[in-house]
Design a protein around this motif. Structure first.
Motif, PDB file in Angstrom:
ATOM      1  N   VAL A 125       0.725  -1.213  -0.007  1.00 18.02           N
ATOM      2  CA  VAL A 125       0.015  -0.013   0.052  1.00 18.02           C
ATOM      3  C   VAL A 125       0.804   1.192   0.191  1.00 18.02           C
ATOM      4  N   ILE A 126       1.849   1.204   0.833  1.00 16.24           N
ATOM      5  CA  ILE A 126       2.866   2.255   0.725  1.00 16.24           C
ATOM      6  C   ILE A 126       3.505   2.636  -0.549  1.00 16.24           C
ATOM      7  N   VAL A 127       3.898   1.465  -1.128  1.00 18.11           N
ATOM      8  CA  VAL A 127       4.553   1.442  -2.285  1.00 18.11           C
ATOM      9  C   VAL A 127       3.822   2.189  -3.350  1.00 18.11           C
ATOM     10  N   VAL A 128       2.533   1.760  -3.459  1.00 16.94           N
ATOM     11  CA  VAL A 128       1.446   2.143  -4.625  1.00 16.94           C
ATOM     12  C   VAL A 128       1.228   3.890  -4.215  1.00 16.94           C
ATOM     13  N   ILE A 210      -6.628   4.971  -2.860  1.00 15.76           N
ATOM     14  CA  ILE A 210      -6.343   3.984  -1.658  1.00 15.76           C
ATOM     15  C   ILE A 210      -6.982   2.449  -2.031  1.00 15.76           C
ATOM     16  N   PRO A 211      -8.044   2.335  -2.474  1.00 14.70           N
ATOM     17  CA  PRO A 211      -8.447   1.120  -2.691  1.00 14.70           C
ATOM     18  C   PRO A 211      -7.739   0.312  -3.863  1.00 14.70           C
ATOM     19  N   PHE A 212      -7.075   1.232  -4.827  1.00 10.95           N
ATOM     20  CA  PHE A 212      -6.164   0.698  -5.776  1.00 10.95           C
ATOM     21  C   PHE A 212      -5.179  -0.036  -5.116  1.00 10.95           C
ATOM     22  N   ALA A 213      -4.562   1.025  -4.210  1.00 14.44           N
ATOM     23  CA  ALA A 213      -3.230   0.266  -3.537  1.00 14.44           C
ATOM     24  C   ALA A 213      -3.566  -0.820  -2.768  1.00 14.44           C
ATOM     25  N   PHE A 214      -4.658  -0.867  -2.055  1.00 13.04           N
ATOM     26  CA  PHE A 214      -5.096  -2.284  -1.366  1.00 13.04           C
ATOM     27  C   PHE A 214      -5.148  -3.155  -2.364  1.00 13.04           C
ATOM     28  N   ALA A 215      -5.820  -3.101  -3.530  1.00 10.20           N
ATOM     29  CA  ALA A 215      -5.938  -4.269  -4.364  1.00 10.20           C
ATOM     30  C   ALA A 215      -4.724  -4.643  -4.816  1.00 10.20           C
ATOM     31  N   VAL A 216      -3.721  -3.831  -5.365  1.00  7.98           N
ATOM     32  CA  VAL A 216      -2.404  -4.136  -5.884  1.00  7.98           C
ATOM     33  C   VAL A 216      -1.703  -5.083  -4.589  1.00  7.98           C
ATOM     34  N   ALA A 217      -1.830  -4.365  -3.484  1.00 10.66           N
ATOM     35  CA  ALA A 217      -1.318  -5.105  -2.329  1.00 10.66           C
ATOM     36  C   ALA A 217      -1.403  -6.336  -2.169  1.00 10.66           C
ATOM     37  N   ALA A 218      -3.041  -6.833  -2.277  1.00 13.81           N
ATOM     38  CA  ALA A 218      -3.790  -7.903  -1.933  1.00 13.81           C
ATOM     39  C   ALA A 218      -3.345  -8.849  -3.035  1.00 13.81           C
ATOM     40  N   LEU A 219      -3.106  -8.169  -4.385  1.00 14.79           N
ATOM     41  CA  LEU A 219      -2.842  -9.092  -5.376  1.00 14.79           C
ATOM     42  C   LEU A 219      -1.460  -9.577  -5.386  1.00 14.79           C
ATOM     43  N   SER A 220      -0.542  -8.913  -4.787  1.00 23.89           N
ATOM     44  CA  SER A 220       0.894  -9.013  -5.000  1.00 23.89           C
ATOM     45  C   SER A 220       1.311 -10.102  -3.930  1.00 23.89           C
ATOM     46  N   THR A 221       0.363  -9.921  -2.706  1.00 22.87           N
ATOM     47  CA  THR A 221       0.841 -10.808  -1.562  1.00 22.87           C
ATOM     48  C   THR A 221      -0.195 -11.868  -1.610  1.00 22.87           C
ATOM     49  N   ARG A 222      -1.078 -12.113  -2.643  1.00 25.59           N
ATOM     50  CA  ARG A 222      -2.002 -13.117  -2.737  1.00 25.59           C
ATOM     51  C   ARG A 222      -2.971 -13.300  -1.639  1.00 25.59           C
ATOM     52  N   GLN A 223      -3.247 -12.151  -0.905  1.00 23.98           N
ATOM     53  CA  GLN A 223      -4.156 -12.070   0.180  1.00 23.98           C
ATOM     54  C   GLN A 223      -5.534 -11.671  -0.591  1.00 23.98           C
ATOM     55  N   THR A 224      -6.148 -12.500  -1.442  1.00 22.46           N
ATOM     56  CA  THR A 224      -7.217 -12.006  -2.266  1.00 22.46           C
ATOM     57  C   THR A 224      -8.493 -12.698  -1.461  1.00 22.46           C
ATOM     58  N   GLY A 225      -8.406 -12.964  -0.383  1.00 24.14           N
ATOM     59  CA  GLY A 225      -9.428 -13.492   0.480  1.00 24.14           C
ATOM     60  C   GLY A 225     -10.442 -12.341   0.893  1.00 24.14           C
ATOM     61  N   ASP A 226     -11.015 -12.529   2.057  1.00 24.40           N
ATOM     62  CA  ASP A 226     -12.092 -11.682   2.472  1.00 24.40           C
ATOM     63  C   ASP A 226     -11.495 -10.240   2.980  1.00 24.40           C
ATOM     64  N   LEU A 227     -10.133 -10.332   3.396  1.00 23.31           N
ATOM     65  CA  LEU A 227      -9.689  -9.055   4.146  1.00 23.31           C
ATOM     66  C   LEU A 227      -9.678  -7.627   3.216  1.00 23.31           C
ATOM     67  N   TRP A 228      -8.902  -8.026   2.136  1.00 26.87           N
ATOM     68  CA  TRP A 228      -8.792  -6.448   1.319  1.00 26.87           C
ATOM     69  C   TRP A 228     -10.160  -5.988   1.072  1.00 26.87           C
TER      70      TRP A 228
END
Lengths: 709, 200, 166
Positions: A125-128, A210-228
């Motif tokens: 999220v920080i990176v994006v 912000i949502p975009f940053a979270f989306a990219v973060a979720a994708l790249s860390t594979r946290q694509t479940g409920d959290l993001w």
């Protein structure tokens, strides 16, 4: 001196934002927790530095320090202090600084609020956010000018000239001399609607990062479940709330200030703000399906990526001059840089998405076409269709000139004709969706649920078709064929209203049955304990009211232009109330502000013989800019507005020309807007249930964290 | 980066992932589409202003004159080859144009005997307003409406007035944006006239 | 039911009446006298001001637009139809003075591309829906009991009730 300080703060913020992005990236990659903490502190420091830069810029504006080029461009001595402050977003450099500042605040808020619960997503999220911020800061910190001499050496003179020019885009750029006075703010912007509109719009735009940053973060860390999805839903709603408010205030300003009796002109600048709103709205709907059914995961990613790209693209459209005929910006280096950034964002997003497709598999199948999932899919399709039509109409002039060498203009008739029916279908899905159960239902049950709303809708349509008012409308030139779609649309609105009412009623009845609450307590508790759902219904109610106004003004607007001598009058007939008589009594002159003179016509307005009031449409003359602006006068009522402008006068006011409009139901648009905003605010407000869900999602992902370390 | 994913066995109704090859094709298609769009917009950003015509062959033009002795006559760049041509784009509603109108007319009268042709192109104007303007400033060189705004577009004009100085070989030697003064006009024409016919 | 039919017929009657009237109005020579500002504005609305982006000729305050409105008045007085006037302006000043590009050649793309895109979207929707619904869904799709629809909503409200009443 103080301007130098501002510049240093800006430059430091730029360097720190790049540092934060790098530190977060490396810290995550090599598991160096100190680096990630350092990145977080960097994010906070950037926000602090930019706050300082903004404060210094405001100080310069307020003190009319014309040695600073930006201050000289957008203010002058005669301007009221209040407008000097708002000139912060009155020009290119200042508004980019303002944008960056808001972006930095949002990023800091996202990092602070998510640090505990969504730690795993934070580095990315920080990176994006910081890379986006660094790009915007690079535009106004003059760093691109460094490229000028290398480009020159390579023989790319045009590019070099463009980059060299970027040096002056800094809001702290100082001239070699101090001008006696500044140019002053564009008179059109000296209205409170224009003061509130840009910040709201920017908040909306920035919020979608912000949502975009979270989306990219979720994708790249594979946290694509409920959290993001749970975390970003709230951020998206906040961004959406501001963007909606920005659009509404913009319409209100256009109606009250521009003096053409309209509120939306499908102008590229308006479209640029509407497009991310459309895809963002689509996302807000389809994300519900992911939450409840674990479906459409890829689609949601795509939507949030499109929305973010459109935010940047919209900024590009409005600042590069690529579509409008204002050539002044076309030569600036901002356009190519923005385009490059949009391109890079899109490519990175698409590649990342393809690399992670496996982790975005649907958890469920679509059970039936007669289900809420299917309706939501259709709703998404419609939003995307409207977006595409808007996008295509906006860029068609560019495409046409480049590919066919033919200049063209795509004006409101195109957008209205193509988007109008799509919007109507959208209202239909909006009405049906709450009735559709998840997964599947039988036609018989659906019919039972639909019975009352459909009956009410049909009754409205048929009733309207036989009313005398509609019949009169049908004999106006060019309207006879429109009566069917118009009445059908009204039927549709009533249908939706009944559905919403039914939903409230069923909830109240259940509560009363279960715990015997009174009607009012039941209603209150119903809403209180599920703000999201009932906030949503309130938003839908707002949409119905807005639609009422939009149809009214699009189909039943009456207008006329008259030239009157003093004492003469003309009439204009309203389709809803009586006939207005407008009598011209003479001109009056007044001083509005130190640098503004007003000439106004005094009009006596009567309706059906009854005195309604006096209206004073006029023209304001801005002395510094030598520019005149029409100031419309309006008589408001719930049924309609009588909207009059003074188009011109001859012989010191012996005769004058007026344009008068009757705008049926227009005020429902603004009231609906308020309901809409209220509903959204209600849905955004955190509820304990939602908090608990996020906490649960966090502990679920916590397992992964332990597994990884 | 080795990662442990939260993996549950996929339920039987979930379709198998696309084979990698097919996915790659999709990726390429999507990227190609995006690339085309961005490329188009990048082209749209290219400066396409009149100044870029300097030193290049002048685009062809044709007008039908509406004023004075030339009324009804057709003039085109091809017909005027071998002459120096001063192409002035103006409009009756343009304030700046009025400032240079007399300068242009006087130069026309002075340089006509030396083989310089002045051509006026009336941009976005009604004939009535255009003729009134020509009469007001007593303009005698051929002027005609810019039908379909074609000349304005071909010369990539960015506003009015703009004046193009075309040499005997049909090359745009100078583009004047905004009104021109007498000294500058004389200097330009003298320079063009002293240039030999054979010199490029 | 008959009411609808009657209204529909009446609409049809009105519209055909209007075709006749419109033809009568458009007949050359009808506007012998000077046209009113409203008549001029009706046509001017369909033209866009080329010197000020995004504003139509009826609403734009510049001198060019004033001249154009006067010209529209002249053409109306000559008995030209709206369409003829628009064609005159497009030929005289270029197609980009029209609010919507003329329907020919490359300009058709304005209309065709969105239609194709929307059809493609619908096609994809249909295809996906078809594919998804055909998948075996035995695992978690027990037959929905007959009264489930009403109940699902009520259940949701009741669940909320319980979770809040402790």
């Amino acid at each position: 001196m103080i301007a130098d300080l501002g510049y240093v703060a800006l430059l430091l913020a730029f360097v720190l934002s790049i540092f934060a992005a790098l530190a977060a990236w490396l810290g995550e990659r090599h598991r160096i927790i100190e680096l990630v903490f350092s990145a977080r502190n960097g994010v906070l420091a950037v926000a602090g530095l930019l706050t300082l830069a903004v404060l210094i810029e405001l100080f310069l504006l307020l003190n009319s320090d014309f040695r600073v080029m930006y201050v000289a461009q957008v203010t002058n001595r005669a301007m009221p202090a209040f407008f000097k402050l708002t000139a912060l977003w009155g020009g290119q450099a200042g508004s980019l600084l303002f944008w960056s500042w808001l972006m930095a605040l949002f990023a800091a808020a996202a990092v602070l609020s998510g640090w505990q619960r969504t730690r795993i997503l934070m580095p990315k999220v920080i990176v994006v956010t910081q890379l986006t911020l660094a790009f915007f800061l690079s535009l106004i910190s003059g760093v691109w000018a460094l490229l000028a001499s290398p480009l020159e050496a390579l023989g790319m003179t045009t590019g070099a000239a463009l980059m060299a020019e970027m040096e002056t885009l800094t809001p702290f750029y100082q001239l070699a001399f101090t001008p006696v006075d500044g140019n002053g703010l564009n008179p059109l912007l000296r209205h409170w609607g224009m003061i509130v509109h840009p910040p709201l719009l920017y908040l909306g735009f920035v919020g979608f990062v912000i949502p975009f940053a979270f989306a990219v973060a979720a994708l790249s860390t594979r946290q694509t479940g409920d959290l993001w999805i749970r975390v970003i839903r709230r951020w998206t709603l906040v961004a959406w709330l501001f963007l909606s408010m920005g659009l509404l205030v913009g319409m209100w300003w256009a109606y009250g200030v521009l003096g053409w009796g309209g509120y939306w002109g499908w102008d590229p600048v308006e479209n640029a703000a509407l497009m991310p709103w459309l895809t963002g709205t689509a996302f807000l709907h389809s994300v519900i399906i992911q939450e409840r059914r674990g479906m459409f995961k890829v689609w949601n990613m795509v939507l949030i990526m499109i929305t973010y790209s459109l935010v940047i693209f919209g900024t590009f459209l409005t600042r590069s001059g690529v579509v409008s005929s204002v050539h002044a910006f076309a030569q600036s280096g901002v356009g190519p840089l923005f385009l490059g950034f949009v391109g890079a964002t899109l490519i990175v997003s698409v590649v990342l998405l393809f690399l992670r497709l496996d982790s975005l598999r649907s958890e469920h199948a679509l059970d039936s076409l007669v289900s809420r999932e299917a309706i939501f899919l259709l709703n998404n399709l419609l939003f995307l269709a409207i977006f595409f039509v808007t996008f295509w109409g906006t860029i068609f002039p560019v495409v046409s000139e480049l590919l066919a060498g033919q200049k063209a203009i795509v004006g409101p008739p195109f957008f209205n004709q193509v988007n109008g029916p799509l919007f109507a279908l959208l209202v239909l899905t909006m009405g049906i969706a709450p009735l559709m159960p998840w997964r599947r239902t039988s036609p018989a049950k659906l019919a039972r649920l639909l019975a009352w709303p459909v009956l009410a809708g049909l009754a409205t349509t048929l009733g309207l078709l036989v009313t005398p008012a509609m019949r009169q409308f049908a004999v106006l030139p060019g309207t006879s064929l429109r009566i069917v779609p118009v009445t059908a649309f009204y039927g549709l609105l009533v249908f939706t209203l009944v559905v919403i009412g039914q939903e409230f009623w069923r909830g109240i009845r259940t509560r009363r049955r279960a715990i015997g609450e009174t009607y009012w307590t039941a209603l209150l508790n119903l809403v209180r304990y599920n703000r999201r759902r009932y906030g949503g219904y309130l938003v839908h109610l707002g949409v119905v009211m807005i639609a009422l106004g939009v149809i009214g003004t699009n189909f039943f607007k009456v207008e006329t232009q008259r030239n009157l001598a003093q004492g003469e009058s003309f009439t204009i007939a309203s389709p809803l109330t009586g006939t207005y008589t407008v009598t011209y009594e003479g001109l009056s002159a007044s001083i509005v502000a130190e640098d503004v003179r007003r000439t106004a016509a005094v009009l006596k307005i009567t309706r059906e013989g009854q005195l309604v009031g006096m209206l004073q449409p006029g023209q304001d003359f801005f002395i510094a800019q030598e520019q005149a602006m029409t100031t419309p006068a309006m008589y408001h009522s719930l049924a309609e507005d009588l909207y009059i402008i003074l188009a011109g006068w001859e012989n010191g006011g012996a005769t004058a020309t007026f344009k008068a409009y009757v705008e049926p139901l227009i005020n429902w648009l603004w009231i609906g807007g308020l309901v809409f905003i209220l509903g959204t605010a209600m849905a955004v407000w955190p509820t304990p249930v939602e908090e608990r869900r996020i906490a649960m999602a966090t502990s679920a992902s916590g397992r992964v964290v332990t597994a990884r370390s | 980066m080795a990662e442990v994913r939260e993996e549950t066995p996929p339920p039987p109704y979930v379709a198998k992932a696309h084979p990698a090859g097919r996915r790659l094709i999709w990726l390429i298609v999507v990227l190609a589409l995006l690339g085309t769009l961005l490329g188009l917009l990048a082209l749209g950003l290219q400066p396409r202003t009149s100044v870029t015509l300097q030193g290049k062959p002048a685009p062809p033009f044709a007008i039908t004159a509406i004023n004075g002795e030339f009324a009804g006559q057709k003039f085109s760049l091809a017909d005027l080859r071998g002459h120096i041509v001063v192409l002035n784009i103006w409009a009756s509603w343009c304030v700046e144009c009025a400032r240079e109108a007399t300068v242009l007319e006087q130069a026309w009268r002075a340089y006509r005997p030396r083989g310089v042709w002045f051509i006026g192109v009336d941009y976005l104007d009604t004939d009535t307003a255009g003729l009134a303007y020509l009469k007001r400033f007593d303009i005698t060189y051929p002027n005609g409406p810019d039908i379909g705004s074609r000349i304005y577009q071909a010369y990539r004009a960015t506003g009015v007035p703009e004046t193009f100085f075309i040499d005997r070989d049909g090359i745009v030697q100078h583009v004047q944006i905004g009104p021109i003064g007498q000294t500058q006009l004389d200097a330009l024409l003298d320079r063009l006239l002293t240039q030999g016919r054979s010199q490029p | 039911m008959f009411g609808v039919l009657r209204v529909a017929l009446r609409c049809l009657a009105f519209s055909s009446l209007w075709v006749v009237l419109a033809l009568a109005w458009d007949a050359p020579g009808m506007f012998a006298q000077t046209p009113s500002p409203d008549e001029i504005n009706r046509v001017a609305k369909m033209l866009s001001c080329p010197t000020c982006a995004g504003i139509n000729v009826a609403d734009c305050p510049t001198e060019t637009c004033a001249q154009w409105r006067a010209k529209i008045g002249e053409l109306l007085a000559e008995g030209k139809t709206d369409q003829e006037i628009l064609e005159y302006f497009a030929a005289r000043y270029g197609d980009h003075v029209l609010q919507v590009p003329p329907t020919r050649g490359f300009f058709l793309g304005v209309w065709i591309v969105p239609i194709i895109a929307i059809l493609a979207g619908l096609g994809t929707f249909g295809y996906l829906a078809h594919r998804w619904t055909k998948r075996p869904t035995a695992i978690e799709s027990p037959a929905v009991p007959s009264d489930a629809v009403e109940d699902e909503y009520v259940k949701r409200v009741e669940q909320e009730l319980q979770s809040w009443q402790k």
